[in-house]
Design a protein around this motif. Structure first.
Motif, PDB file in Angstrom:
ATOM      1  N   CYS B   3       0.813  -1.209   0.000  1.00 47.90           N
ATOM      2  CA  CYS B   3       0.000   0.000   0.000  1.00 47.90           C
ATOM      3  C   CYS B   3       0.846   1.258   0.000  1.00 47.90           C
ATOM      4  O   CYS B   3       0.316   2.349   0.120  1.00 47.90           O
ATOM      5  CB  CYS B   3      -0.923   0.009   1.209  1.00 47.90           C
ATOM      6  SG  CYS B   3      -0.003   0.221   2.742  1.00 47.90           S
ATOM      7  N   TYR B   5       2.616   2.477   2.210  1.00 42.56           N
ATOM      8  CA  TYR B   5       2.724   3.157   3.510  1.00 42.56           C
ATOM      9  C   TYR B   5       3.843   2.579   4.363  1.00 42.56           C
ATOM     10  O   TYR B   5       4.024   3.008   5.500  1.00 42.56           O
ATOM     11  CB  TYR B   5       1.384   3.081   4.266  1.00 42.56           C
ATOM     12  CG  TYR B   5       0.527   4.299   4.044  1.00 42.56           C
ATOM     13  CD1 TYR B   5      -0.106   4.494   2.829  1.00 42.56           C
ATOM     14  CD2 TYR B   5       0.384   5.259   5.038  1.00 42.56           C
ATOM     15  CE1 TYR B   5      -0.878   5.616   2.598  1.00 42.56           C
ATOM     16  CE2 TYR B   5      -0.390   6.384   4.826  1.00 42.56           C
ATOM     17  CZ  TYR B   5      -1.014   6.564   3.603  1.00 42.56           C
ATOM     18  OH  TYR B   5      -1.767   7.683   3.392  1.00 42.56           O
ATOM     19  N   HIS B  28      -5.165   6.259   7.561  1.00 41.79           N
ATOM     20  CA  HIS B  28      -4.993   5.115   6.656  1.00 41.79           C
ATOM     21  C   HIS B  28      -5.258   3.766   7.350  1.00 41.79           C
ATOM     22  O   HIS B  28      -5.803   2.842   6.735  1.00 41.79           O
ATOM     23  CB  HIS B  28      -3.564   5.142   6.102  1.00 41.79           C
ATOM     24  CG  HIS B  28      -3.160   3.913   5.363  1.00 41.79           C
ATOM     25  ND1 HIS B  28      -3.584   3.629   4.085  1.00 41.79           N
ATOM     26  CD2 HIS B  28      -2.365   2.869   5.726  1.00 41.79           C
ATOM     27  CE1 HIS B  28      -3.064   2.477   3.689  1.00 41.79           C
ATOM     28  NE2 HIS B  28      -2.323   1.990   4.665  1.00 41.79           N
ATOM     29  N   CYS B  32      -6.701  -0.404   6.202  1.00 40.95           N
ATOM     30  CA  CYS B  32      -5.614  -1.238   5.681  1.00 40.95           C
ATOM     31  C   CYS B  32      -5.211  -2.327   6.682  1.00 40.95           C
ATOM     32  O   CYS B  32      -4.471  -2.076   7.633  1.00 40.95           O
ATOM     33  CB  CYS B  32      -4.403  -0.375   5.314  1.00 40.95           C
ATOM     34  SG  CYS B  32      -3.065  -1.344   4.569  1.00 40.95           S
ATOM     35  N   CYS B  35      -1.294  -2.936   7.013  1.00 43.72           N
ATOM     36  CA  CYS B  35      -0.569  -2.008   7.886  1.00 43.72           C
ATOM     37  C   CYS B  35      -0.895  -2.269   9.359  1.00 43.72           C
ATOM     38  O   CYS B  35      -0.021  -2.207  10.217  1.00 43.72           O
ATOM     39  CB  CYS B  35      -0.885  -0.554   7.532  1.00 43.72           C
ATOM     40  SG  CYS B  35       0.071   0.061   6.117  1.00 43.72           S
TER      41      CYS B  35
HETATM   42 ZN   LIG Z   1      -1.404   0.220   4.508  1.00 38.92          ZN
END
Ligand SMILES: [Zn+2]
Lengths: 190, 159
Positions: B3, B5, B28, B32, B35
């Motif tokens: 993603c 991140y 975020h 997600c 994450c």
């Molecule tokens: Zn993420």
């Protein structure tokens, strides 16, 4: 000299002949440094030797540390270099390189050894072993930055300086380490 | 899964994200799972490392302290005496280490590691104990005994 003094003050005092200052300095950093060396090498005897080597370097040549730099950065740089030399000597003798090998003999070896710590009491043996196995599955580069960040508490920028690599490299290694740990420790459980 | 991140999440996890970046990561995370799982894995691994305490052996610590005393003595010249060292606390520090690393229990371990204040208490207590024991029961020291005896003798001369 007391616990109130900063690291550079303690080194200055030691340079001026105050042995107690060195004792205070060592006491302040010994758990973090020893933990780092123990994780990095996976062996208590190696960690003891390296710990002693790092502090003896300061004892014999305190001028090697400049009071303008952060002591912890100096300490972990010296420790990291000493560990690298240790691994090089080991591979020169034909021993298995602990540092260069992905998964053996990993940190799991010493947690499973004669030293059950509070980790096991807190997480339970299975969970501690699972986490150790996940850490052992990291690549040497990933493991190095992960342990350095955890034990030294230096910033990623300072770690980049210590390792002489760009900060982007440090963050990329950490990010890959995180992805690997996620794989090993399971999905979105928490 | 990827993603983008990853590195932002690392900065966030270790408290190195500025306010703006931290807010971005927090916005975020709810969407997600990857994450969230990485964050949980990093925290679990960090927690396990923190919970597992290890200290160098007392022999390792004492070897460094002895070298430090010898080096300091060298720097200060021949006027240095062990009586002075004891008064200035150098020997007391050594004894604190001796004690901190002898007869350790899980409780002592935790006290030693649980922060500055309790660490200080632990050191002061250890010094007190070490001094009391050095006077009465030197035979209890299982190592470094001859050194400590020599130092005690020098100390009594100076008193
Ligand atoms: Zn993420």
């Amino acid at each position: 000299m007391s616990e109130e003094n900063t690291d550079p003050e303690l080194v200055s005092a030691f340079k001026a002949g105050d042995a107690e200052a060195l004792g205070l300095l060592m006491q302040r950093h010994q758990a973090a440094l020893f933990g780092y060396l123990l994780r990095l090498t996976g062996r208590r005897d190696a960690a003891e030797d390296l710990f002693q080597e790092v502090f003896l370097k300061l004892v014999r040549n305190p001028g090697a540390y400049n009071e303008r730099e952060k002591f912890k950065a100096w300490l972990f740089t010296v420790a990291r270099n000493a560990a690298m030399d240790h691994f090089r000597r080991g591979s020169a003798r034909g021993e298995v390189s602990l540092y260069g090998d992905g998964d053996k003999p990993g940190p799991a070896d010493f947690t499973a050894s004669a030293e059950p710590g509070p980790a096991e009491a807190f997480y339970g043996k299975t969970e501690a072993a699972r986490i150790d196995a996940a850490l052992a599955s990291l690549s040497p580069d990933q493991r190095e930055v992960f342990y350095l960040r955890h034990y030294s508490e230096l910033s990623f920028k300072e770690i980049a300086e210590t390792l002489k690599v760009p900060i982007g490299t440090v963050l990329a290694r950490m990010s890959r380490a995180a992805a690997r740990l996620r794989e090993k420790l399971g999905g979105d459980a928490q | 899964m990827n993603c983008e991140y990853g590195e932002k999440l690392i900065l966030y996890t270790y408290g190195e994200a500025g306010q703006g970046l931290a807010a971005e990561v927090e916005a975020h995370l709810p969407g997600c799972a990857s994450c969230r799982a990485e964050l949980a894995a990093l925290r679990a691994a960090g927690g396990a490392l923190s919970a597992f305490k290890a200290e160098p052996s007392r022999n390792t610590v004492l070897a460094v302290l002895r070298a430090a005393r010898a080096a300091a003595e060298g720097r200060r010249g021949f006027r240095f005496s062990w009586g002075e060292a004891l008064l200035s606390g150098a020997l007391a520090s050594a004894m604190a280490f001796v004690f901190a690393f002898s007869g350790r229990t899980a409780a002592a371990d935790l006290a030693w590691n649980s922060g500055l204040d309790s660490g200080l208490d632990s050191v002061e207590y250890s010094v007190y104990q070490a001094q009391a024991d050095a006077l009465s029961a030197q035979g209890d020291w299982e190592y470094g005994l001859s050194d400590l005896e020599d130092e005690s003798l020098d100390f009594s001369k100076n008193v």
